[in-house]
Motif scaffolding. Sequence first.
Motif, short mmCIF file in Angstrom:
data_model
loop_
_atom_site.label_atom_id
_atom_site.label_comp_id
_atom_site.label_asym_id
_atom_site.label_seq_id
_atom_site.Cartn_x
_atom_site.Cartn_y
_atom_site.Cartn_z
N SER A 185 0.12 13.02 -0.14
CA SER A 185 -1.18 12.35 -0.11
C SER A 185 -1.96 12.67 -1.37
O SER A 185 -1.67 13.64 -2.08
CB SER A 185 -1.98 12.82 1.11
N ARG A 218 -0.11 9.75 4.45
CA ARG A 218 -0.13 8.92 5.66
C ARG A 218 -0.05 7.43 5.36
O ARG A 218 0.32 6.64 6.24
CB ARG A 218 -1.42 9.21 6.46
N ILE A 219 -0.43 7.04 4.15
CA ILE A 219 -0.48 5.62 3.83
C ILE A 219 0.64 5.28 2.84
O ILE A 219 0.46 5.29 1.62
CB ILE A 219 -1.84 5.21 3.25
N ARG A 232 -6.78 10.74 2.04
CA ARG A 232 -6.62 9.64 1.09
C ARG A 232 -7.47 9.79 -0.17
O ARG A 232 -7.35 8.96 -1.07
CB ARG A 232 -6.97 8.31 1.78
N ASP A 273 0.87 -1.18 0.00
CA ASP A 273 0.00 0.00 0.00
C ASP A 273 0.90 1.23 0.00
O ASP A 273 1.42 1.62 1.05
CB ASP A 273 -0.89 0.03 1.25
N ARG A 299 4.06 2.46 3.11
CA ARG A 299 4.86 1.56 3.95
C ARG A 299 6.35 1.84 3.80
O ARG A 299 7.12 1.66 4.73
CB ARG A 299 4.58 0.10 3.59
#
Length: 394
Positions: free
Chosen positions: A136, A121-122, A189, A116, A124
């Motif tokens: 983002s 924020r997302i 997101r 992902d 890895r």
Amino acid sequence: MSRWIATFIAAACTLLGISAPLRADPAPEAHLRTANLHRAVEDGRLRQMIGQMVLVGFVGDSPDDDGYKRVVKQAEAGEITGVIYLGRNISSLEAVRQLNKGLQQYATAPLLVAIDQEGGRIQRLTGEVGFREVPSEATVAKTMSPDEASVVYQDLASDLSSLGFNLNLAPVVDLNVNPANPIIGKLGRSFSADPQKVEAYARAFIEAHRAKGVLTALKHFPGHGSSTKDSHKGIADVTKTWSDKELLPYKGLIASGDVDMVMAAHVINAKLAFSPDIPASLSRATLTTLLRDNMHFKGVVISDDMQMQAITDNVSFEDSVLRAVMAGNDILIFANDKHPDPAIPEKVAAILSEEAQRNPEMLDRIKTSYENVMRLKRKLGSAVSQETTVVRER
């Protein structure tokens, strides 16, 4: 290479006899198809097809870790279609590169190596290990044109590919209907509340990845943007807040052929599932009637993590697996995050094999999912394409 070719030829030989769905038909051809299907159950080839439907997370960030050794063995045995990385698997970029090289080296079939890496924020892979982070989706849409975003996303895809990743579980195409949404809006997101804007930036994301040989997955179907709760932590019901405009980015991208995968959300949407109790990921009305039949999606449907609490708090493991496959999911994700279970592939195979032996419809669903997944894997490059040409679209 020769092991891959032999495996696909053997699987194709089985599939040649099962190209049509089973029906209550007394004709000799129907009996022959039934015999071929049950022969696949008996000689173990069914387990190979089921293996292409299971994508797992693992514990460890080194080739010496037991969790990594376990997934290597599962890949070698054809028990998994791929792996998904979480932050726990990443100690350095070079370590990740070596892990991925080892996985593909020993795999019976080409693996999907997923992550992902949406941005913001997302993601890895982070700057802490030397990876070039991206903003983002919300920031990208506010500060860049789609053409400018394409350059950013091509760099991202190139960086992922260089590490051995071939599937980015992104972009998010949820509309920012509820900016206070704890899992979408609040985390930045979503590209926008405007369906056309979401589609434009999602297309830039997808085409940039495609140019670098990295597959993508639209999420979270049929729309998570209006939710007030996080499906990681329990039931998220969007029945009263969802509207059909949330389908528009999917419709546009599917119509233009820009979709490799669609990820099914664990949100309840009774408007589509015709039930206040069934999440979209387990709903045949949502994934088969709507997505497949009405929206004409021909690619792979992949579930969100089947170990999220929206599922585990409300449905047994066995029932969730059976219902997810019958609903239309081709690949089930088990991220093995909070409660890792390295035996997941064996458990899933046992459940689906047993059901397939008594239920011809399940057997046919497995065959269809296998074909969908192998058709997708042919997109990964010429080497994969040459070794999977025996699996034809029927």
